[in-house]
Design an enzyme around this catalytic site. Structure first.
Site, PDB file in Angstrom:
ATOM      1  N   ASN A  10       4.660  -2.720  68.300  1.00 16.08           N
ATOM      2  CA  ASN A  10       6.124  -3.418  67.413  1.00 16.08           C
ATOM      3  C   ASN A  10       5.392  -3.723  66.002  1.00 16.08           C
ATOM      4  O   ASN A  10       4.395  -4.631  65.892  1.00 16.08           O
ATOM      5  CB  ASN A  10       6.183  -4.785  68.322  1.00 16.08           C
ATOM      6  N   LYS A  12       7.003  -4.668  63.737  1.00 10.86           N
ATOM      7  CA  LYS A  12       7.740  -5.766  62.809  1.00 10.86           C
ATOM      8  C   LYS A  12       8.192  -5.192  61.500  1.00 10.86           C
ATOM      9  O   LYS A  12       8.448  -4.057  61.212  1.00 10.86           O
ATOM     10  CB  LYS A  12       7.001  -7.177  62.763  1.00 10.86           C
ATOM     11  N   HIS A  96      13.141 -10.572  71.236  1.00 11.94           N
ATOM     12  CA  HIS A  96      11.902 -11.028  70.899  1.00 11.94           C
ATOM     13  C   HIS A  96      11.927 -12.592  70.242  1.00 11.94           C
ATOM     14  O   HIS A  96      12.826 -12.866  69.836  1.00 11.94           O
ATOM     15  CB  HIS A  96      11.425 -10.049  69.534  1.00 11.94           C
ATOM     16  N   GLU A  98      10.789 -13.762  67.925  1.00 10.33           N
ATOM     17  CA  GLU A  98      11.236 -13.858  66.273  1.00 10.33           C
ATOM     18  C   GLU A  98      12.691 -13.846  66.100  1.00 10.33           C
ATOM     19  O   GLU A  98      13.236 -14.546  65.242  1.00 10.33           O
ATOM     20  CB  GLU A  98      10.178 -13.081  65.483  1.00 10.33           C
ATOM     21  N   GLU A 168       5.937 -12.728  76.545  1.00 11.84           N
ATOM     22  CA  GLU A 168       5.278 -12.985  75.520  1.00 11.84           C
ATOM     23  C   GLU A 168       5.233 -14.532  75.132  1.00 11.84           C
ATOM     24  O   GLU A 168       6.309 -15.049  74.499  1.00 11.84           O
ATOM     25  CB  GLU A 168       5.941 -12.218  74.071  1.00 11.84           C
ATOM     26  N   GLY A 174       1.077 -13.312  67.147  1.00  5.47           N
ATOM     27  CA  GLY A 174       0.736 -13.441  65.676  1.00  5.47           C
ATOM     28  C   GLY A 174      -0.451 -14.603  65.566  1.00  5.47           C
ATOM     29  O   GLY A 174      -0.721 -15.005  64.267  1.00  5.47           O
ATOM     30  N   SER A 214      -0.886 -11.409  70.715  1.00  2.00           N
ATOM     31  CA  SER A 214      -2.440 -11.418  70.011  1.00  2.00           C
ATOM     32  C   SER A 214      -3.517 -10.409  71.406  1.00  2.00           C
ATOM     33  O   SER A 214      -4.563 -10.640  71.326  1.00  2.00           O
ATOM     34  CB  SER A 214      -3.214 -12.566  70.181  1.00  2.00           C
TER      35      SER A 214
HETATM   36  C1  PEP Z   1       4.781  -9.202  69.222  1.00  2.11           C
HETATM   37  O1  PEP Z   1       5.238  -9.441  68.292  1.00  2.11           O
HETATM   38  O2  PEP Z   1       5.343  -8.645  70.172  1.00  2.11           O
HETATM   39  C2  PEP Z   1       3.342  -9.609  69.487  1.00  2.11           C
HETATM   40  C3  PEP Z   1       2.786  -9.823  70.693  1.00  2.11           C
HETATM   41  O3  PEP Z   1       2.704  -9.729  68.204  1.00  2.11           O
HETATM   42  P1  PEP Z   1       0.903  -9.800  68.101  1.00  2.11           P
HETATM   43  O4  PEP Z   1       0.117  -8.951  68.857  1.00  2.11           O
HETATM   44  O5  PEP Z   1       0.683  -9.673  66.774  1.00  2.11           O
HETATM   45  O6  PEP Z   1       0.588 -11.488  68.733  1.00  2.11           O
END
Ligand code: PEP
Length: 251
Positions: A10, A12, A96, A98, A168, A174, A214
Site C-alpha cells: 500500500n 498510500k 483502511h 486511515e 491491521e 506506520g 510495520s
Molecule cells: C498500512 O498502511 O497498511 C501499513 C500496514 O503501513 P505500515 O506497513 O507502514 O505500518
C-alpha cells in the site's frame, strides 16, 4: 488447506507517476515465485503506468487504495469502480484505518463498498484493527469481530469467500511498532474462528488473512510463519523495491 499467500504493498499518498512505474518495474522483475501473489496499490494517478509496468508478470496484480460507494454521479474528486476496472485493477483496499479515521468511513459504508466491489467481480482487501486503547482495555477481539460482522456478515458464503482480510492493529501502522507474532496469530486465529462459526470451516480455512502494521524485511519471516498469517499488507516498507522483495521472499 492451502490458501493464497499475498504480499500487498500500500503506497498510500507516495510516488508520482514516474516513481510509481520505476518502483513497480523493479518489484515485478523480482517477483517470480508463484507461491506468493504480489499486489501493488499505488495512488490512483499511477495506476495506468503501474498496470503497464507489471504486464507480463502473472504474479503481480494491481489494487486501488479505495473506491467510491456510488457507481457514478456528482461526486467531485472521487473515483468510481468503473473507472478502475479498465486500468487492470483487480483488488480494492477497503476500510483502511486511515480512511476510517480521516474520512469517517463507517462499518455500514464499508458494507456498501464491499457489495459494489464484489458485484463488479473485483476482490476487496478488507481491513480491520483496533486502537491501542481498545487493546489495553482487553476488548480488541470483540472490537475487530464487530467490524467484520457489521461490514461483511450480510454476505452469503460464496460472496464472502472472495474477500481477502487484512488485520491491521492501528497502533502498529506506520509506527515502527509491530504486533508480536503471538499477537498477530492470536487475533488472526480468532478471526478465522469467527468465520468458521458464520460460514463453516471450509470457507474459513480458505480465507486469506493478512497481517499489516510495520511489516519489514527483519520481521516478515517470523510473522508469516504463523499458521493463520497468510501474508502482509505493507505500507512504508513497500516503497523500497529491495526491502519489499525481501518481504515477498520471506514465505
Ligand atoms: C498500512 O498502511 O497498511 C501499513 C500496514 O503501513 P505500515 O506497513 O507502514 O505500518
Amino acid at each position: 488447506m492451502s490458501r493464497q499467500l499475498i504480499a500487498a504493498g500500500n503506497w498510500k499518498m507516495n510516488t508520482n507517476y514516474e516513481e510509481g512505474i520505476a518502483l513497480a518495474s523493479a518489484i515485478a522483475e523480482n517477483a517470480k515465485d508463484p507461491k506468493c501473489l504480489v499486489v501493488l496499490a499505488p495512488p490512483f494517478t499511477s495506476l495506468a503506468g503501474v498496470s503497464q509496468a507489471i504486464k507480463g508478470n502473472p504474479n503481480v496484480k494491481l489494487a486501488a487504495q479505495n473506491c467510491h460507494e456510488k457507481e457514478k454521479g456528482a461526486y467531485t474528486g472521487e473515483i468510481s469502480i468503473d473507472m478502475l476496472i479498465p486500468l487492470g485493477v483487480e483488488y480494492v483496499i477497503l476500510g483502511h484505518s486511515e480512511r476510517r479515521e480521516y474520512n469517517k468511513e463507517s462499518n455500514a459504508l464499508l458494507a456498501t463498498k464491499t457489495d459494489l466491489v464484489l458485484s463488479k467481480g473485483l476482490t476487496p482487501i478488507f481491513c480491520c484493527g483496533e486502537s491501542l486503547d481498545i487493546r489495553n482495555a482487553g476488548n480488541h477481539i470483540d472490537f475487530v469481530a464487530n467490524q467484520l460482522k457489521e461490514s461483511l456478515f450480510h454476505l452469503d458464503a460464496e460472496a464472502f469467500g472472495k474477500i481477502v482480510i487484512a488485520y491491521e492493529p492501528i497502533w502498529a501502522i506506520g509506527t515502527g511498532v509491530t504486533a508480536s507474532p503471538q499477537q498477530a496469530q492470536e487475533m488472526q486465529a480468532a478471526i478465522r474462528g469467527l468465520f468458521a462459526d458464520q460460514y463453516g470451516a471450509e470457507v474459513a480455512d480458505a480465507t486469506t488473512i493478512l497481517y499489516g502494521g510495520s511489516v519489514k524485511p527483519a520481521n516478515a519471516e517470523e510473522l508469516f510463519a504463523n499458521p493463520d498469517v497468510d501474508g502482509g499488507l505493507v505500507g512504508g516498507a513497500s516503497l523500497n523495491a529491495e526491502g519489499f522483495t525481501a518481504i515477498i521472499n520471506a514465505f
